[in-house]
Design an enzyme around this catalytic site. Structure first.
Site, short mmCIF file in Angstrom:
data_model
loop_
_atom_site.label_atom_id
_atom_site.label_comp_id
_atom_site.label_asym_id
_atom_site.label_seq_id
_atom_site.Cartn_x
_atom_site.Cartn_y
_atom_site.Cartn_z
N GLU A 274 -29.06 -65.66 -14.14
CA GLU A 274 -29.17 -66.71 -13.12
C GLU A 274 -28.66 -66.24 -11.76
O GLU A 274 -27.74 -66.82 -11.19
CB GLU A 274 -28.35 -67.93 -13.54
N GLY A 276 -28.23 -65.93 -7.88
CA GLY A 276 -28.56 -66.70 -6.68
C GLY A 276 -28.40 -65.79 -5.47
O GLY A 276 -29.34 -65.24 -4.91
N ARG A 277 -27.14 -65.58 -5.12
CA ARG A 277 -26.79 -64.80 -3.93
C ARG A 277 -27.45 -63.43 -3.91
O ARG A 277 -27.92 -62.97 -2.87
CB ARG A 277 -25.27 -64.62 -3.92
N CYS A 345 -14.97 -79.98 16.93
CA CYS A 345 -13.56 -80.20 17.26
C CYS A 345 -12.66 -80.06 16.05
O CYS A 345 -12.07 -81.03 15.57
CB CYS A 345 -13.45 -81.59 17.88
N1 LLP Z 1 -25.32 -70.05 -12.50
C1 LLP Z 1 -24.38 -71.01 -12.43
C2 LLP Z 1 -24.10 -71.86 -13.59
C3 LLP Z 1 -23.67 -71.19 -11.23
O1 LLP Z 1 -22.73 -72.11 -11.14
C4 LLP Z 1 -23.96 -70.35 -10.10
C5 LLP Z 1 -23.26 -70.52 -8.84
C6 LLP Z 1 -24.97 -69.39 -10.25
C7 LLP Z 1 -25.61 -69.25 -11.47
C8 LLP Z 1 -25.37 -68.48 -9.13
O2 LLP Z 1 -24.32 -67.67 -8.73
P1 LLP Z 1 -24.54 -66.47 -7.70
O3 LLP Z 1 -25.43 -65.46 -8.38
O4 LLP Z 1 -25.17 -67.02 -6.48
O5 LLP Z 1 -23.19 -65.96 -7.45
N2 LLP Z 1 -21.02 -71.77 -2.26
C9 LLP Z 1 -20.34 -70.58 -2.75
C10 LLP Z 1 -20.91 -70.09 -4.06
C11 LLP Z 1 -20.94 -71.12 -5.15
C12 LLP Z 1 -21.53 -70.63 -6.45
C13 LLP Z 1 -21.67 -71.72 -7.43
N3 LLP Z 1 -22.31 -71.36 -8.64
C14 LLP Z 1 -20.36 -69.52 -1.66
O6 LLP Z 1 -20.88 -69.76 -0.59
O7 LLP Z 1 -19.83 -68.42 -1.87
#
Ligand code: LLP
Length: 421
Positions: A274, A276-277, A345
């Site tokens: 999974e 994302g980033r 602000c």
């Molecule tokens: N799977 C689950 C169950 C998750 O909770 C997350 C991210 C991902 C996959 C994807 O994770 P990644 O591959 O993107 O690390 N807003 C925060 C990051 C929050 C991540 C939440 N869960 C930031 O800007 O660093």
């Protein structure tokens, strides 16, 4: 490879100069490179090509339909955490049987929508959620294919706000009691436990925590099979980090994939990932204009027209984002430490503290790099600042994939009750 490079002294996204986009849509704006998105997906999926693995893009990182569709066209599945994200995945052409529904608090309505759609898997995070899902599935006369998301009590060694794999975190079911909960799940009507899921945090820059978590998952799969469960899948979550500063020593994708294969290869399980980033982070920048250069008593401030409501990561996680001048600085130009701040602000409305930057003046453009993940999706209209537009570049082409709302549209969203009229 990066899609954001200087050409003829000007920062480009693919083949489009960023000032041309600024002229067309105004500032600030998010700009994504389709070329980079595609390269990221291909690299990630390619690393797992020799495994029975599915890449389910975590939509929460960037859920613009055009971004999802760019990945969907290459075969991406989706990891969603709300019915809204599920609708986005479907709208972008991702079939239901490639969608995983995660999240710590799915409502019965969301469960119903997911089951009616024929979703691939629901990742359940607590015993009460399991019972709720059993009720919903039974009322629909279907069987829900589930994973239990286990909490392996592993320190992800990342920022505390994005670490999710320790006992004290709200996520998942304590791995120590997982066998009991699987036994309970197997006895519930409408529930079929098929998988074990884990996700220990985000922006991990080291493979060791992944290794610890995945090994615990593999041990659990073996134990569950001994208990008589037909576990055929593991979901290993996301979390792989990206470069923000430039000096991070990140694991190679091939090492990450090799780790997965080494630990799960003998289980004969289908693997869901999974990310994302890792797919979208470096494919986006936030472009902003310098409004003023202010010389304070002790510091110089670069006041820009983007703010914490547009990109909250620096305020919320003390996140570092590289900042470039869109006009390439002359070789050897002096760097001056500046605080890069927005107009909101609050002292927290700060993108960078004492950052050495080349000479910049009013009207100059800057680009905040690696803003493709958790940028636009976390933005708000605080201070009645319109959400910034999103632009997708593909080679020489560019398209506004989400326009900036007008202030009139923003005001029209509020309603004055009759007694105030
Ligand atoms: N799977 C689950 C169950 C998750 O909770 C997350 C991210 C991902 C996959 C994807 O994770 P990644 O591959 O993107 O690390 N807003 C925060 C990051 C929050 C991540 C939440 N869960 C930031 O800007 O660093």
């Amino acid at each position: 490879m990066t899609a954001f490079t200087y050409r003829d002294g000007v920062l480009h996204a693919d083949s489009v100069p960023l000032p041309a986009v600024a002229d067309a849509v105004g500032t600030p704006f998010y700009c994504y490179s389709a070329t980079q998105l595609e390269a990221n997906y291909r690299a990630f999926a390619g690393a797992f090509a020799d495994q029975d693995a599915a890449v389910c893009y975590a939509l929460k990182a960037n859920s613009n339909l055009a971004v999802i569709k760019t990945l969907a066209r290459l075969g991406a599945g989706a990891d969603v955490v709300s019915v809204g994200e599920m609708r986005r995945a479907l709208a972008a052409g991702i079939p239901a049987d490639k969608i995983v529904f995660s999240g710590v608090g799915k409502t019965p309505q969301e469960m119903r929508a997911a089951l009616e759609t024929g979703i691939f898997q629901l990742n359940v995070e607590s015993a009460p959620e399991l019972e709720a899902l059993s009720d919903v599935a039974s009322s629909l006369g279907v069987t829900a294919p589930i994973a239990l998301r286990v909490n392996p009590d592993v320190d992800a060694r990342t920022h505390a706000k994005i670490a999710t794999g320790k006992k004290e975190n709200k996520f998942g079911i304590d791995i120590a009691i997982a066998r009991e909960v699987y036994a309970k799940a197997a006895g519930l009507p409408g529930i079929k436990p098929v998988a074990v899921a884990v996700h220990i945090g985000s922006q991990l820059t080291d493979l060791a925590p992944f290794r610890a978590a995945f090994e615990r998952v593999a041990e659990l799969v073996i134990a569950l099979r001994q208990d008589g469960h037909d576990i055929t899948r593991v979901d290993l979550g996301g979390g792989l980090g990206i470069v923000y500063r430039g000096d991070e020593d990140l694991p190679d994708l091939s090492d990450y994939a090799g780790l997965v294969k080494g630990i799960t290869g003998n289980l004969g399980c289908h693997v869901t990932l999974e990310p994302g980033r890792a797919l979208v982070g470096n494919a986006g920048v936030l472009v902003s204009k310098v409004i003023y250069v202010k010389t304070g008593v002790e510091r110089r401030f670069l006041i820009i027209d983007a703010a914490m409501n547009d990109l909250i990561r620096p305020s919320l996680y003390e996140a570092y984002h590289t900042i470039l001048s869109v006009n390439q600085p002359a070789p050897g130009s002096d760097l001056v430490p500046m605080d890069v701040v927005g107009p909101v602000c609050e002292s927290g409305d700060t993108f960078a503290v004492q950052r050495p930057l080349p000479p910049l003046q009013d009207g100059d453009l800057i680009a905040v790099l690696a803003a493709g993940a958790y940028g636009a999706v976390m933005s708000s209209s605080y201070n009645t600042r319109p959400l910034v537009p999103e632009v997708l570049i593909s080679g020489k082409e560019f398209a506004v994939v989400r326009p900036r709302p007008t202030i009139a549209e923003m005001l029209a969203a509020d309603h004055i009750p009759s007694w105030l009229k």
